[in-house]
Scaffold this active site. Structure first.
Site, PDB file in Angstrom:
ATOM      1  N   HIS A  84       0.830  -1.199   0.000  1.00 41.83           N
ATOM      2  CA  HIS A  84       0.000   0.000   0.000  1.00 41.83           C
ATOM      3  C   HIS A  84       0.870   1.256   0.000  1.00 41.83           C
ATOM      4  CE1 HIS A  84      -2.359  -3.169   2.058  1.00 41.83           C
ATOM      5  NE2 HIS A  84      -3.403  -2.631   1.464  1.00 41.83           N
ATOM      6  N   MET A 212      -8.044   1.960   0.359  1.00 43.99           N
ATOM      7  CA  MET A 212      -6.664   2.486   0.259  1.00 43.99           C
ATOM      8  C   MET A 212      -5.783   1.667  -0.675  1.00 43.99           C
ATOM      9  SD  MET A 212      -6.186   3.082   4.346  1.00 43.99           S
ATOM     10  CE  MET A 212      -7.536   3.741   5.355  1.00 43.99           C
TER      11      MET A 212
END
Ligand code: 6GU
Length: 272
Positions: A84, A212
């Protein structure tokens, strides 16, 4: 910094030393959805730290390995744990595994994630097929020089999520007796969750879910000509919809509850 073709081939070569299976389908498993990895037959587990140039996964609930094997008689490569931006990885690092999948011969990917429900008709535990996305990360993995051997400079995003695969997913869900929600996934950088005002903004912009991840990987996959199907597990309602605060524990608990529905849906799609 972006990765070179040579680095992608180095990663691919290291992976191919460990298995004779040539994967066609790539699966990217989101938070709490890693259980699908247990369904892989003849699995070969390759921890990310054994693959050249792969970043290291840092989040709880993300195992951090590539699994190559068979699922419903199809050769697959599974990312159990993804990277991420909020971990501090660059967009190039986050999407490097997609480039490696392309080198391995993958032509279709199924991306999954846990997401917050923005659409008030959703409920925690729903599965939402991604029809389209909104990139609020303000980063693009294709920024920088374009290698025309990998894809075009200005890739079309008007049908990023393959309509045939979406139709198939709806049919499979129907056969299995549940409604697959459909909507627009909005990607933000994180790691803080949104404020209620930000969620009202996302709803006005047309977002149905917020998370996300996923968008960088999808952009790179489309650039590489890979077909994409995306499924969000609505793990909680986004800020300001319900009275209680948001927590990662709730995200993981909901994923745990929907895991059998999720596994059956993915297996059904791959079978068909
Ligand atoms: Cl509410 N927001 C974001 N950005 N990511 C999430 C989420 C919410 N719920 C699960 N993942």
């Amino acid at each position: 910094m972006s990765f070179t073709r040579t680095q992608m081939v180095e990663a691919k070569t290291a992976i191919m030393k460990k298995t004779t299976i040539q994967p066609r389908i790539g699966l990217i498993l989101g938070s709490g959805l890693g259980v699908l990895a247990d369904e892989i037959e003849q699995p070969v587990h390759i921890p990310y730290d054994q693959i050249p140039h792969f970043p290291e996964s840092t989040v709880e609930g993300h195992a951090g390995e590539l699994i190559i094997g068979m699922l419903e008689n199809q050769p697959v490569v599974v990312m159990a744990g993804r990277f991420h931006l909020y971990e501090g990885h660059t967009v190039s690092h986050v999407t490097f595994p997609i480039r490696v999948m392309k080198e391995l011969g993958v032509d279709t990917i199924l991306v999954t994630n846990a997401a917050g429900g923005v659409n008030q008709s959703f409920a925690p535990g729903d599965l939402m097929m991604i029809r389209d996305h909104i990139n609020l990360m303000y980063q693009n993995p294709l920024m920088g020089p374009n290698d025309s051997e990998m894809g075009v400079r200005f890739p079309d995003m008007s049908s990023a999520y393959d309509s045939q695969l979406r139709e198939l997913a709806h049919q499979v869900a129907k056969q299995q007796g549940f409604t697959l929600q459909e909507g627009v996934y909005t990607a933000v950088m994180g790691p803080s969750y949104e404020t209620p005002a930000e969620i009202r903004m996302i709803r006005k912009l047309g977002g149905d879910a917020v998370g996300m991840s996923t968008v960088p990987e999808v952009i790179v996959a489309r650039h590489a000509g890979i077909r994409v199907l995306g499924i969000s597990c609505i793990s909680n309602m986004a800020a300001g919809i319900l009275p209680q605060p948001l927590s990662h524990a709730e995200v993981m608990a909901t994923a745990e509850q929907v895991k059998s529905k999720f596994i059956e849906l993915v297996k059904g799609i791959i079978r068909e």
